[in-house]
Structures are given as C-alpha cells and as structure tokens.
Design a protein around this motif. Sequence first.
Motif, short mmCIF file in Angstrom:
data_model
loop_
_atom_site.label_atom_id
_atom_site.label_comp_id
_atom_site.label_asym_id
_atom_site.label_seq_id
_atom_site.Cartn_x
_atom_site.Cartn_y
_atom_site.Cartn_z
N VAL A 142 18.84 -58.68 23.59
CA VAL A 142 17.53 -59.19 24.01
C VAL A 142 17.66 -59.98 25.29
CG1 VAL A 142 15.62 -60.71 23.39
CG2 VAL A 142 16.64 -59.22 21.65
N THR A 143 18.57 -60.94 25.30
CA THR A 143 18.71 -61.79 26.48
C THR A 143 19.33 -61.04 27.66
OG1 THR A 143 20.81 -62.60 25.60
CG2 THR A 143 18.85 -63.90 25.14
N SER A 144 20.26 -60.12 27.38
CA SER A 144 20.88 -59.38 28.48
C SER A 144 19.86 -58.47 29.15
CB SER A 144 22.07 -58.57 27.98
OG SER A 144 21.69 -57.61 27.03
N ALA A 145 18.90 -57.93 28.38
CA ALA A 145 17.85 -57.11 28.98
C ALA A 145 16.98 -57.95 29.91
CB ALA A 145 17.00 -56.46 27.90
N ALA A 146 16.66 -59.17 29.46
CA ALA A 146 15.85 -60.06 30.30
C ALA A 146 16.62 -60.45 31.56
CB ALA A 146 15.45 -61.30 29.52
N LEU A 147 17.93 -60.68 31.43
CA LEU A 147 18.74 -61.02 32.59
C LEU A 147 18.83 -59.85 33.57
CD1 LEU A 147 21.59 -63.02 30.84
CD2 LEU A 147 19.80 -63.94 32.32
N LEU A 148 18.85 -58.62 33.02
CA LEU A 148 18.83 -57.45 33.90
C LEU A 148 17.54 -57.38 34.68
CD1 LEU A 148 19.92 -54.72 34.92
CD2 LEU A 148 18.86 -53.67 32.91
N VAL A 149 16.41 -57.56 33.97
CA VAL A 149 15.12 -57.54 34.65
C VAL A 149 15.06 -58.62 35.72
CG1 VAL A 149 12.64 -57.98 34.33
CG2 VAL A 149 13.87 -56.51 32.72
N ARG A 150 15.60 -59.79 35.42
CA ARG A 150 15.63 -60.87 36.41
C ARG A 150 16.40 -60.45 37.65
NH1 ARG A 150 17.04 -66.67 33.85
NH2 ARG A 150 17.03 -67.13 36.08
N GLY A 151 17.56 -59.85 37.44
CA GLY A 151 18.37 -59.44 38.59
C GLY A 151 17.71 -58.37 39.42
N LEU A 152 17.20 -57.33 38.75
CA LEU A 152 16.58 -56.22 39.47
C LEU A 152 15.27 -56.65 40.14
CD1 LEU A 152 17.20 -53.28 36.96
CD2 LEU A 152 18.54 -53.94 38.97
N LEU A 153 14.47 -57.42 39.41
CA LEU A 153 13.20 -57.89 39.99
C LEU A 153 13.46 -58.84 41.14
CD1 LEU A 153 10.14 -57.91 39.91
CD2 LEU A 153 10.26 -59.72 38.18
N MET A 197 16.35 -57.64 52.72
CA MET A 197 16.70 -56.25 52.47
C MET A 197 18.11 -56.13 51.86
SD MET A 197 14.09 -54.45 53.25
CE MET A 197 14.83 -52.81 53.29
N GLY A 198 19.04 -56.92 52.38
CA GLY A 198 20.39 -56.88 51.84
C GLY A 198 20.46 -57.31 50.39
N GLN A 199 19.56 -58.22 50.01
CA GLN A 199 19.54 -58.70 48.64
C GLN A 199 19.13 -57.63 47.64
OE1 GLN A 199 21.22 -61.39 47.92
NE2 GLN A 199 19.68 -62.95 47.53
N LEU A 200 18.60 -56.51 48.12
CA LEU A 200 18.33 -55.40 47.21
C LEU A 200 19.61 -54.97 46.50
CD1 LEU A 200 15.94 -53.21 49.41
CD2 LEU A 200 15.34 -54.37 47.28
N ILE A 201 20.73 -55.02 47.21
CA ILE A 201 22.01 -54.66 46.62
C ILE A 201 22.58 -55.80 45.80
CG2 ILE A 201 24.43 -54.13 47.12
CD1 ILE A 201 23.53 -52.42 49.40
N SER A 202 22.73 -56.97 46.41
CA SER A 202 23.39 -58.08 45.71
C SER A 202 22.57 -58.56 44.52
CB SER A 202 23.65 -59.23 46.69
OG SER A 202 22.46 -59.64 47.33
N GLY A 203 21.25 -58.58 44.65
CA GLY A 203 20.42 -59.00 43.54
C GLY A 203 20.49 -58.04 42.37
#
Length: 448
Positions: free
Chosen positions: A59-70, A368-374
């Motif tokens: 549950v929390t890892s999915a939210a953390l993924l969304v945080r990173g990608l968003l 734009m670069g943060q698309l990768i690192s984020g």
Amino acid sequence: MSVVVETPRFRPSDLITFAGYRQGAIAFVQYGTAIGAVYFVVGPLLPDMLHDLGWTLGVTSAALLVRGLLGAVLSPLTGWLITRHGIRPVVLTGGVTTAACTALTGTVTNPFEFMVVFGIALTVADSFMGYIPAASLVQRWFLGRRAVVMGFVNSGAGFGGLIFAPLMGVLVREFGWRHALFVLALIILALVTPAWWLRERPAQVGQGVDGVDGREIPDEGATDVIGTVQLRLGQIMRHPVFWMLFVIFGVEAWALGTYSAYQVLYLESVGVSKAASSGALGIAAGIAAVSGILLSRANDRISPYYVIIGSMVAMTVGSVIFGLARSPIPLYAYSILFGAGYGLLVPTIAVAVGRYFGARHFAKAFGMGQLISGSMGGLGPYVTGLIVDHTHSYDLPIHLMTALLVGAVVLAIAARPPRHALRPVQQVDPEHGGAVDPKADSAPAVEL
C-alpha cells in the motif's frame, strides 16, 4: 580568447550588505522543510501507521511510487511556473498546501484516501517548495559563489532530516501517528512564512549578481563571467551529458528514497533497535548537511565532474556497509559515507547544470531533467516494497540498489563536461586588473 572574471573575495560584511545571502537563508529553510517534513518523516511514521491500519508495504510503496512519478511529471511544470510567475508565489502556494495535505494525511482510513492525499495531493504541494525553486533562486543570485551557496541551501535538506526524523519519532510515540501529523502540519505552516521575503533577482533590490555592481546573467548565446555560454533550452536537451547527470541523480534518488522509507523496518528485521535505526537516518541527514556546506567549494576549486565521481563512490561504499550492518557501529559508518555522498552530490548536480549549460534556462532545463531522476526516486521505494512483499526479505533490493550505485559511478566517469567546466572558476580577466588564465583558449565554451 575565453576569459573568466574573478569574483571579489568574500568578506563577512557581505552577509549583511548583499541580499543574496539572506535569500539563500530563506531558500535553506524552505527546502529543508520540504524535504525534512515530508520525506524524512516517512520512516518513523510507517511502523505505527501500518500496524494500526493493518496494511502491507504494498500500500505505502504504491503511494511512494505515485509520489515519485508524479513529482517527476510536475518538475517541468514547476520550472515553467517559476519562469512565468516567479519563485515567491510558487513557494508560498506550495508551503500552505503542503501543511494542509500533511494534516489531511492524519485523517486517512483506507488505501484509496492515502493514495489521493499522501500520494497525489501532498506531492503536488511539496513540489512547489522543493529543490527546483531553491536551486533556481541560487542560479539567479550567484555565479562565482554559486557552489558554496548551493551547498548551504541544499544542506537545508540534511538539517531538515536531522531535525524532523527524530522529531517525528518522538511525536508518534507521544501523540500517536495521526496527531503527530497534525502537529507537523502546524510546524510546516510556521516555517513557510519567511518565503514572503523571497525576491527573484538582485536587480529588484538594486544589486548585481554575486553582489558585484552591474553583473547580470547574460542573454542566450552570450558567455557569463565564469566562462559558460548560455545555451538555448533545445541545445541543452540535445546534450548527452545533461541526461547522464540526471540518470546519476536518479540513482541517488532511488537509494535515498528507499533508505528513507524502509531503513527502520529493515534494520528492525535484522535485530537493530528502532531508536538506533532512526538515529542513523538522522545522522546521515546531518552528515549530508555538513558535507554540503564544507565540501561544495570543491566545485569551484576543481570541477563538478570530479566531485560527482567522489560523491557516488562514497554512497556506493556506504551502501555496501549498510547491507552488512547488524549493529550500530557499522550502521554509523554507513551514515557517514552515504550521508556525505548524497549531501555533496545533490547541490553538485545543480551547480554542474548551471556551469555546463548556463543559468538562463536553468529552471526549465532542470525541470525536464527531473523527469528521469524523479521517476527513479519513486521507483526505488515501490520496487523495494514489491520485492519485500513477495520474498519477505530485503536482501535483493539492497543488492539491486548497490548495483545501481556501482553503475552510476561508471556513468559519472563517462560524463565528461565541456572543457571550460574542468577548470577552476576563480580566474582573472586582464581588463579587470588581472591576468589571463594560461589554460584559456579559443575553443567554444560548450561542445555540442
């Protein structure tokens, strides 16, 4: 001839006479709050929250993924908003909404609410007071002193972690995880207040960049006083070194995000106490803060290129030690090495982008670069959570993370910058009373 103008030697009185240092202090507070009160509190928060709600790491890892990608998707938007509307309104909006979303997180009762509030809303809010506004401010106010000030501003994240990680542990223990988040929201709201005094550029207060009268960030195609051509955004996007920098930055984000979220849980599983593991997390943040302040000057004395290599080596060695740690002593060795590595790397990436490609389009380019690192920062905790849920072991995620760090060291060595960026910054133009750097030549400042 390619010449670089020396920046006058720093004097303590500059802290009073040049407004740029006050702007840097405000950026320090805002960035430290954005990172410390949002990311470093996750580790101390998760054990009690998961136990209370009966959730798995999925549950929390999915939210953390969304945080990173968003967060990655929002980075170009943040850069555009800063360019269009300015730094102050963006940071103020982010600070107020971050406080509100933190409080709302304390009211969630099911995974959907957690995803919407913590994974989505809080990510949007926090992105507006995070790294891009802070780094953009430094790029606009400093050229010759950029590395030192960027190191200080970035250390806000380390001090934020040093303060907020153990503080969150105390709040959770004393008040429970829900009320701890309510208290944290009030603290965030108080700390965002100084952002009202942010200013976009030195000209707004009648001063020049670096506190030097008449010094400005030049237009596209012109060369600034440290020898960097101000490239167009399209030119920056076509340069392979630009993208290599952000892959390296992404590996750092993967590792830091994973350790911040799961370090306490992992160490508990191998017999290390929660107090020792939370303390190690805070120590790493404190070391990161100190290394950013004390060592960032190396970006001017040698080159960001060499600093990036050294930072990644330190993080890699620290990660190896972490995987072997079963007691506090090696754990603290990991904290020192890993903390020093990422504490120096994060400001160095911003310095490298400005020094390699120019400050004129820094906010948009960095976004734009943060698309990768984020994206990589979000994938780290998510992948770790999935693997742990399926294998009931942290061994594979730790090995994967260490392998990524080794790969980043290799990539850092391969990411050689334009020739001007391999030379020290402080050089003297004869037209300003000094001598030409003997290494200067007629080669273009940036090779595309």
